[in-house]
Design an enzyme around this catalytic site. Sequence first.
Site, PDB file in Angstrom:
ATOM      1  N   CYS A  96       0.865  -1.176   0.000  1.00  0.00           N
ATOM      2  CA  CYS A  96       0.000   0.000   0.000  1.00  0.00           C
ATOM      3  C   CYS A  96       0.901   1.225   0.000  1.00  0.00           C
ATOM      4  O   CYS A  96       1.690   1.411   0.934  1.00  0.00           O
ATOM      5  CB  CYS A  96      -0.894  -0.012   1.235  1.00  0.00           C
ATOM      6  SG  CYS A  96      -1.851   1.498   1.503  1.00  0.00           S
ATOM      7  N   CYS A 208      -0.487   3.755  -6.689  1.00  0.00           N
ATOM      8  CA  CYS A 208      -1.338   3.055  -5.725  1.00  0.00           C
ATOM      9  C   CYS A 208      -1.464   1.626  -6.220  1.00  0.00           C
ATOM     10  O   CYS A 208      -1.669   1.402  -7.423  1.00  0.00           O
ATOM     11  CB  CYS A 208      -2.710   3.713  -5.619  1.00  0.00           C
ATOM     12  SG  CYS A 208      -3.898   2.789  -4.610  1.00  0.00           S
TER      13      CYS A 208
END
EC number: 5.1.1.3
Length: 287
Positions: A96, A208
């Site tokens: 992440c 991302c």
Amino acid sequence: MATKPQDANTTSREAITSKADSPPRPTALIFDSGVGGLSVYQEIRQLLPNLHYIYAFDNVAFPYGEKSGEFIVERVLEIVTAVQQSHPLAIVVIACNTASTVSLPALRERFAFPVVGVVPAIKPAVRLTRNGVVGLLATRATVHASYTLDLIARFATDCKIELLGSSELVEVAETKLHGGVVPLEVLKKILHPWLSMREPPDTIVLGCTHFPLLTEELAQVLPEGTRMVDSGAAIARRTAWLISSQENVISSQDENIAYCMALDEDTDALLPVLQSYGFPKLQKLPI
């Protein structure tokens, strides 16, 4: 014949393999706020198919892009600690970008095993650009993180970097993985700041881990020939090197497992997807 009652904190179907059939394997934890980290897991599994994999996602606090850095650090520490109490971890991958930019120092201070983070692939994107304009597509937290700005200052002094933060795109990726349709008009609206430029970025950093799940749809909206770059392959190589460098690693004969923070209708619907990635069981993490 009677069947064993299923634990209320577990969702599963028939196991793909039994423990007796599984050779001992070091355990790798892949963590993300949602299911975007599966894109990183795929890259790692291609290089290291024989590890024991745990995938944990924080469906209670998702998405992290709008959370404070302090909250994210405390939350990630809590989750990794809870997994470690049940499994002998050989390595942890924080799949992440938002969590990686704020939590890595605290994780490395607390735990002895190696912790790998995901950072925007700005350096390789700078090498690939033809028009000198690179776009960073990420959450707002990642776009404004000091770590990201430092990467730009170090590796992109000769390029123009266009920043675009979107949490909505994270939600779109989650919807796709749950079997939903990705409306191209929504992508066009999100990307409008770039699409309206006279000279838009010709190379896009997918900052991302959710966004590689949308490469097909993004390619239909971005100008023809736009390149998209992510960190997945580099993270996989780093993970493989760290695993190979370890000695006396405790191995596991357990089957792969996924953990969420709460079981609900959405996680029930997600189980077939997780099984297609090699996680036959989804269980609530006790935190």
